[in-house]
Design a protein around this motif. Structure first.
Motif, short mmCIF file in Angstrom:
data_model
loop_
_atom_site.label_atom_id
_atom_site.label_comp_id
_atom_site.label_asym_id
_atom_site.label_seq_id
_atom_site.Cartn_x
_atom_site.Cartn_y
_atom_site.Cartn_z
N PHE A 41 43.17 31.71 42.61
CA PHE A 41 44.07 32.48 41.75
C PHE A 41 43.33 32.76 40.44
O PHE A 41 42.91 31.82 39.75
CB PHE A 41 45.35 31.70 41.45
N VAL A 42 43.18 34.03 40.09
CA VAL A 42 42.41 34.41 38.91
C VAL A 42 43.26 35.33 38.03
O VAL A 42 43.89 36.27 38.53
CB VAL A 42 41.10 35.14 39.31
N LEU A 43 43.26 35.07 36.73
CA LEU A 43 43.96 35.93 35.78
C LEU A 43 43.41 37.35 35.91
O LEU A 43 42.19 37.56 35.90
CB LEU A 43 43.73 35.39 34.37
N ALA A 103 39.08 38.97 36.20
CA ALA A 103 38.59 39.10 37.58
C ALA A 103 37.09 39.34 37.66
O ALA A 103 36.41 38.79 38.54
CB ALA A 103 39.35 40.21 38.30
N GLU A 104 36.54 40.14 36.75
CA GLU A 104 35.11 40.46 36.80
C GLU A 104 34.24 39.21 36.67
O GLU A 104 33.18 39.11 37.29
CB GLU A 104 34.74 41.45 35.70
N TYR A 119 34.74 36.40 37.84
CA TYR A 119 34.77 35.61 39.08
C TYR A 119 34.37 36.45 40.30
O TYR A 119 34.68 36.10 41.43
CB TYR A 119 36.16 35.03 39.29
N ALA A 120 33.63 37.53 40.06
CA ALA A 120 33.25 38.43 41.14
C ALA A 120 32.46 37.72 42.24
O ALA A 120 32.48 38.15 43.41
CB ALA A 120 32.43 39.59 40.57
N PHE A 121 31.78 36.63 41.89
CA PHE A 121 30.98 35.90 42.89
C PHE A 121 31.85 35.32 44.01
O PHE A 121 31.34 34.99 45.08
CB PHE A 121 30.18 34.77 42.21
N LEU A 122 33.16 35.24 43.78
CA LEU A 122 34.07 34.71 44.81
C LEU A 122 34.46 35.76 45.85
O LEU A 122 35.06 35.42 46.88
CB LEU A 122 35.33 34.15 44.15
N GLY A 123 34.12 37.02 45.57
CA GLY A 123 34.38 38.08 46.55
C GLY A 123 35.84 38.20 46.93
O GLY A 123 36.72 38.24 46.06
N ASP A 124 36.10 38.21 48.25
CA ASP A 124 37.47 38.43 48.72
C ASP A 124 38.35 37.18 48.65
O ASP A 124 39.49 37.18 49.14
CB ASP A 124 37.46 38.99 50.15
N LYS A 125 37.85 36.11 48.07
CA LYS A 125 38.65 34.90 47.89
C LYS A 125 39.60 35.02 46.70
O LYS A 125 40.48 34.18 46.50
CB LYS A 125 37.75 33.68 47.70
N ALA A 137 41.47 30.51 35.85
CA ALA A 137 41.51 30.53 37.32
C ALA A 137 41.71 29.13 37.87
O ALA A 137 41.29 28.14 37.26
CB ALA A 137 40.21 31.13 37.87
N VAL A 138 42.33 29.07 39.04
CA VAL A 138 42.47 27.82 39.80
C VAL A 138 42.10 28.15 41.24
O VAL A 138 42.71 29.03 41.86
CB VAL A 138 43.90 27.25 39.73
N ALA A 139 41.10 27.44 41.76
CA ALA A 139 40.66 27.68 43.13
C ALA A 139 41.02 26.49 44.02
O ALA A 139 41.24 25.38 43.54
CB ALA A 139 39.15 27.93 43.17
N VAL A 140 41.06 26.74 45.30
CA VAL A 140 41.28 25.69 46.29
C VAL A 140 40.02 25.60 47.15
O VAL A 140 39.60 26.60 47.75
CB VAL A 140 42.52 25.99 47.16
N GLY A 141 39.41 24.42 47.16
CA GLY A 141 38.19 24.22 47.92
C GLY A 141 38.36 23.18 49.01
O GLY A 141 39.33 22.40 48.99
#
Length: 246
Positions: free
Chosen positions: A49-51, A55-56, A58-64, A85-89
């Motif tokens: 989840f990215v604000l 978004a730019e 965190y572009a390295f995350l692609g379609d995630k 941002a908060v990611a799930v890994g």
């Protein structure tokens, strides 16, 4: 993809990861540094989840990437102020057989403080440890507070959990086993380590168990002023590991 509702099912599923019982396979990564470090270390990211306005970055995350707003980030985050941002890994799982070829191992028994554990992981990487063993009933390695305290170093060193003393004896029977104690005649300043070795630290409240003290082949203490009863566990680890491993 964009999710801005607090009642969204994926938001609710993500919030569950704040609790240990739901972190069987996945865990939370909060903020840019934690997410980037994990990604670069090969941690598989399920989604993030990215604000929207960030978004730019965190572009390295692609379609995630899932675009969102501050209320959603505040709900799924465990920090006082919501990150961008908060990611799930997915958790990184290490094969215990790796330990057989390790030379410098840090063992932590019944560690209860999340900040201490994260800091010790960071210290272990800094001073060249090959692995960290969590023995007994230690706090959850993937608790968000521990992940933050490790400052990305959680991904740079193998960490394995061993709860059974018989397994511990089998794994490290041929190692020099060094108990760190408040009272012993062996001072750190003049201590010579033999490899392979496992350096054992207990919790701040209880120290090492009698079981591990009796199993140790050697012991060491940090010499310090008599007016100071003890050091913080993570500080003690830093002093000992620097002397023995560097």
């Amino acid at each position: 993809m964009e999710i801005t509702s607090l009642n969204n099912d994926l938001v609710k599923e993500t919030v569950k990861l704040q609790q240990k019982k739901y972190r069987t396979e996945k865990f939370l990564l909060e903020g840019y540094k934690a997410i980037e470090e994990a990604f670069n270390a090969g941690i598989k990211i399920d989604y993030a989840f990215v604000l929207s306005e960030k978004a730019e970055e965190y572009a390295f995350l692609g379609d995630k990437i899932i675009l969102t707003n501050e209320p959603v980030l505040k709900k799924i985050s465990t920090t006082d102020s919501a990150p961008d941002a908060v990611a799930v890994g997915y958790k990184k799982v290490y094969d215990k057989s790796y330990l057989k070829n390790a030379e410098k191992v840090v063992l932590l028994e019944n560690i209860k403080d999340l900040g201490n554990l994260g800091t010790i992981l960071r210290t272990s990487v800094a001073f060249g440890a090959d692995a960290v063993v969590l023995y007994g009933e230690s706090v959850d390695l993937y608790n968000p507070k521990c992940v933050r305290a490790s400052v990305g170093n959680l991904w740079k060193i193998p960490v394995v959990e061993i709860k059974n003393f018989a397994e511990l004896k089998q794994m490290f029977g041929g190692f020099e086993r060094i108990a760190t104690l408040p009272r012993t005649n062996n001072h750190l300043k003049s201590f010579d380590v033999k490899l392979p070795c496992v350096v054992m630290f207990g919790s701040e409240a209880d120290g090492l168990s009698d079981e591990l003290i009796n199993w140790a082949t050697n012991s060491v203490k940090i010499e310090m002023a008599s007016t100071v009863e003890s050091l913080n566990l993570s500080v003690s680890c830093a002093v000992v590991l620097y002397k023995l491993f560097v």
